[in-house]
Motif scaffolding. Structure first.
Motif, PDB file in Angstrom:
ATOM      1  N   ARG A  76      -9.346   0.805  -4.093  1.00 58.84           N
ATOM      2  CA  ARG A  76      -7.904   0.594  -3.976  1.00 58.84           C
ATOM      3  C   ARG A  76      -7.308   0.178  -5.313  1.00 58.84           C
ATOM      4  O   ARG A  76      -7.909  -0.628  -6.032  1.00 58.84           O
ATOM      5  CB  ARG A  76      -7.594  -0.503  -2.953  1.00 58.84           C
TER       6      ARG A  76
ATOM      7  N   ILE B 145      -7.479 -11.059  -2.048  1.00 60.56           N
ATOM      8  CA  ILE B 145      -7.815  -9.701  -1.614  1.00 60.56           C
ATOM      9  C   ILE B 145      -8.909  -9.740  -0.551  1.00 60.56           C
ATOM     10  O   ILE B 145      -8.841  -9.036   0.458  1.00 60.56           O
ATOM     11  CB  ILE B 145      -8.220  -8.845  -2.834  1.00 60.56           C
TER      12      ILE B 145
ATOM     13  N   ASP C 176      -0.643  -5.565  -7.996  1.00 56.69           N
ATOM     14  CA  ASP C 176      -0.041  -6.869  -7.712  1.00 56.69           C
ATOM     15  C   ASP C 176      -0.890  -7.990  -8.324  1.00 56.69           C
ATOM     16  O   ASP C 176      -2.017  -7.758  -8.746  1.00 56.69           O
ATOM     17  CB  ASP C 176       0.095  -7.056  -6.198  1.00 56.69           C
TER      18      ASP C 176
ATOM     19  N   ARG D 279      -4.688  -2.024  -7.180  1.00 56.09           N
ATOM     20  CA  ARG D 279      -4.025  -3.293  -6.875  1.00 56.09           C
ATOM     21  C   ARG D 279      -3.190  -3.740  -8.065  1.00 56.09           C
ATOM     22  O   ARG D 279      -3.628  -4.569  -8.859  1.00 56.09           O
ATOM     23  CB  ARG D 279      -5.058  -4.362  -6.525  1.00 56.09           C
TER      24      ARG D 279
END
Length: 160
Positions: free
Chosen positions: A49, A60, A53, A51
């Motif tokens: 994934r 997470i 952010d 990420r």
């Protein structure tokens, strides 16, 4: 789903399968280990994934627990510990699951940040091994070897 040129060694006795054929459409890779006619087929999954952010690796990992908790009848975090270092933080966690059919399972998750990823393009791997409690103990070494073998393959023309 984000793609990444990953390399890894599939442990002996494990068979790669198409994620879509086993209900794991979001996974980048799935391998199963057939046992002697048990209720559940042990599996290893790899998720990738992006990420961008600022969530920490602990956040997470907690998100993964929360998401899984919405799909099972019961969930308990048995252990959680940080791994890796500042450049590539990671988190391992062991979960006890109870399916809607009343089957007890153990899932070991390893969340790893891909080293060198810029914050805006940060990539996180989620490696998981799910098995019955009896099988989980016997398969721990296989999963550890699998996790230890995971690496990003360098593409042609890229310098190391």
């Amino acid at each position: 789903m984000t793609t990444l040129p990953l390399g890894f060694d599939v442990p002996d006795g494990w068979t790669p399968v198409d994620p879509g054929q086993v209900g794991a459409e979001g996974a980048a890779f799935v391998a199963v280990r057939s046992g002697p006619g048990g209720e559940f087929t042990a599996n290893i999954t790899v998720g990738v994934r992006q990420r961008p952010d600022p969530a920490s690796i602990a956040e997470i990992a907690e998100e993964a627990v929360e998401g899984l908790g919405r799909t099972v009848a019961g969930l308990e975090v048995l252990s959680r510990r940080p791994v890796g270092g500042q450049a590539a933080p990671g988190m391992t966690q062991v979960l006890r699951l109870r399916t809607g059919e009343g089957l007890d399972l153990v899932q070991t998750q390893v969340h790893l940040t891909v080293p060198g990823a810029e914050p805006a393009g940060r990539i996180v791997l989620e490696l998981a091994c799910t098995a019955t409690p009896e099988d989980a103990r016997a398969l721990t070494g296989d999963f550890q070897r699998f996790v230890g073998s995971v690496h990003v393959r360098h593409t042609e023309g890229e310098t190391q």
